[in-house]
Design an enzyme around this catalytic site. Structure first.
Site, PDB file in Angstrom:
ATOM      1  N   HIS A 175       0.878  -1.082   0.137  1.00  0.00           N
ATOM      2  CA  HIS A 175       0.016  -0.048  -0.079  1.00  0.00           C
ATOM      3  C   HIS A 175       0.845   1.246   0.094  1.00  0.00           C
ATOM      4  O   HIS A 175       2.047   1.313   0.513  1.00  0.00           O
ATOM      5  CB  HIS A 175      -1.096  -0.032   1.240  1.00  0.00           C
ATOM      6  CG  HIS A 175      -1.929  -0.997   1.225  1.00  0.00           C
ATOM      7  ND1 HIS A 175      -2.702  -1.277   0.201  1.00  0.00           N
ATOM      8  CD2 HIS A 175      -2.367  -1.828   2.053  1.00  0.00           C
ATOM      9  CE1 HIS A 175      -3.515  -2.012   0.584  1.00  0.00           C
ATOM     10  NE2 HIS A 175      -3.345  -2.445   1.538  1.00  0.00           N
TER      11      HIS A 175
ATOM     12  N   CYS B 255      -0.115   2.504  -4.541  1.00  0.00           N
ATOM     13  CA  CYS B 255      -0.931   3.709  -4.886  1.00  0.00           C
ATOM     14  C   CYS B 255      -0.292   5.098  -4.634  1.00  0.00           C
ATOM     15  O   CYS B 255       0.776   4.990  -3.752  1.00  0.00           O
ATOM     16  CB  CYS B 255      -2.269   4.072  -4.360  1.00  0.00           C
ATOM     17  SG  CYS B 255      -3.427   2.711  -4.630  1.00  0.00           S
TER      18      CYS B 255
END
Length: 242
Positions: free
Chosen positions: A84, A127
C-alpha cells in the site's frame, strides 16, 4: 569463471499488515506472493542476484538497502517495491511509512561509493493517492493519506529511474491474479522486448497496461496509467540477452 554479476535486485513485498495502535488498519493484499515469486524466478534466470523480502518493517527495509549498497555491484541495481502507499512512500508491515527519498539516499553515491556509476531502477507497485482513473477496483493499493509527500525528482541520485504503477495522485490495482503492472513487466522480460533499450521497454509497459487493462468486478472498466521519472545520463540495456 568471471566474478562479475549482471546486477543486484531487491524485492520488497508486503502482503499482510499488523498496524500499531493509532495507525489505520490496512487490508491484506492478495496476489502479492504470485507477483514476487514470478519476479524472483524471471530475474534469477536472467542472471541477476535477487533477494526477496516479504512482510518486513521500515527499519528492516532500510537495513536491507544499507547492506545491499555495500555489496559488489553490476551495471544496475533494481528495486521492486510492492505495498500500500501514497505519493512518495510505501507502507511497511506495521503500516508505518517508508519514504522513497530515504531509500534513494541510501543508494546515493555520496553515501555509498559502491553505487558510483551504477544505474538505479525502481519499480513501485503502490498507490500514489486516492484519485480514480474514471473508476475503481474492489481492491487497490491505496491507504490513508500522509502529510510528507515530496517532489521526487529533487531526491533522485544520478542515473536513477523510478517507474510507478500509476500516475501521481491515482490508485494502483492489485488482485488475486497478481498486479497487472508487475505481471506485464514479467511478460516483457520473458519476451523479445528484454533486448530493447530501457526507455523503450518502459514505454511498452506503459502502453500495455494503459490500453489492455481494465478493472473488473463491481466497478468494471476502469484504467491504470503507469509513468516514470528519470535522470539517466546514458542508454541502458539491463535485460538484454547475451
Amino acid at each position: 569463471m568471471s566474478n562479475v554479476i549482471r546486477g543486484r535486485v531487491v524485492i520488497i513485498a508486503i502482503t499482510e499488515f499488523h498496524s500499531k495502535p493509532g495507525n489505520a488498519v490496512m487490508d491484506p493484499r492478495k496476489g502479492v506472493k504470485r507477483d514476487a515469486n514470478r519476479l524472483f524466478k524471471v530475474l534469477t534466470r536472467m542472471g541477476f542476484k535477487v533477494s526477496l523480502h516479504m512482510d518486513v518493517s521500515a527499519e528492516e527495509i532500510k537495513e536491507i538497502y544499507q547492506n545491499e549498497s555495500k555489496m559488489p555491484q553490476g551495471e544496475c541495481f533494481i528495486s521492486i517495491l510492492s505495498s500500500h502507499g501514497q505519493e512518495g512512500l510505501i507502507y511497511d508491515f506495521y503500516g508505518e511509512p517508508v519514504f522513497l527519498k530515504d531509500l534513494c539516499s541510501i543508494l546515493d553515491p555520496r553515501n555509498s561509493s559502491n553505487m558510483e556509476g551504477v544505474a538505479k531502477l525502481f519499480f513501485v507497485q503502490a498507490c500514489r493517492g486516492e484519485e480514480l482513473d474514471k473508476g475503481v477496483f474492489i481492491e487497490t493499493d491505496s491507504a490513508p493519506g500522509a502529510s510528507d509527500a515530496f517532489s521526487l525528482i529533487l531526491h533522485l541520485p544520478r542515473d536513477t529511474i523510478i517507474m510507478f504503477a500509476s500516475s501521481e495522485g491515482y490508485v494502483a490495482f492489485q488482485n488475486p491474479a497478481g498486479a497487472v503492472f508487475l505481471q506485464t513487466l514479467c511478460d516483457l522480460l520473458e519476451g523479445q522486448e528484454r533486448n530493447l533499450e530501457l526507455n523503450k521497454i518502459l514505454t511498452r509497459l506503459n502502453n500495455r497496461v494503459a490500453n489492455d487493462f481494465h478493472s473488473q468486478g463491481a466497478y468494471e472498466g476502469y484504467k491504470e496509467m503507469p509513468c516514470y521519472t528519470t535522470n539517466l545520463t546514458k542508454e541502458l540495456y539491463p535485460f538484454r540477452q547475451f
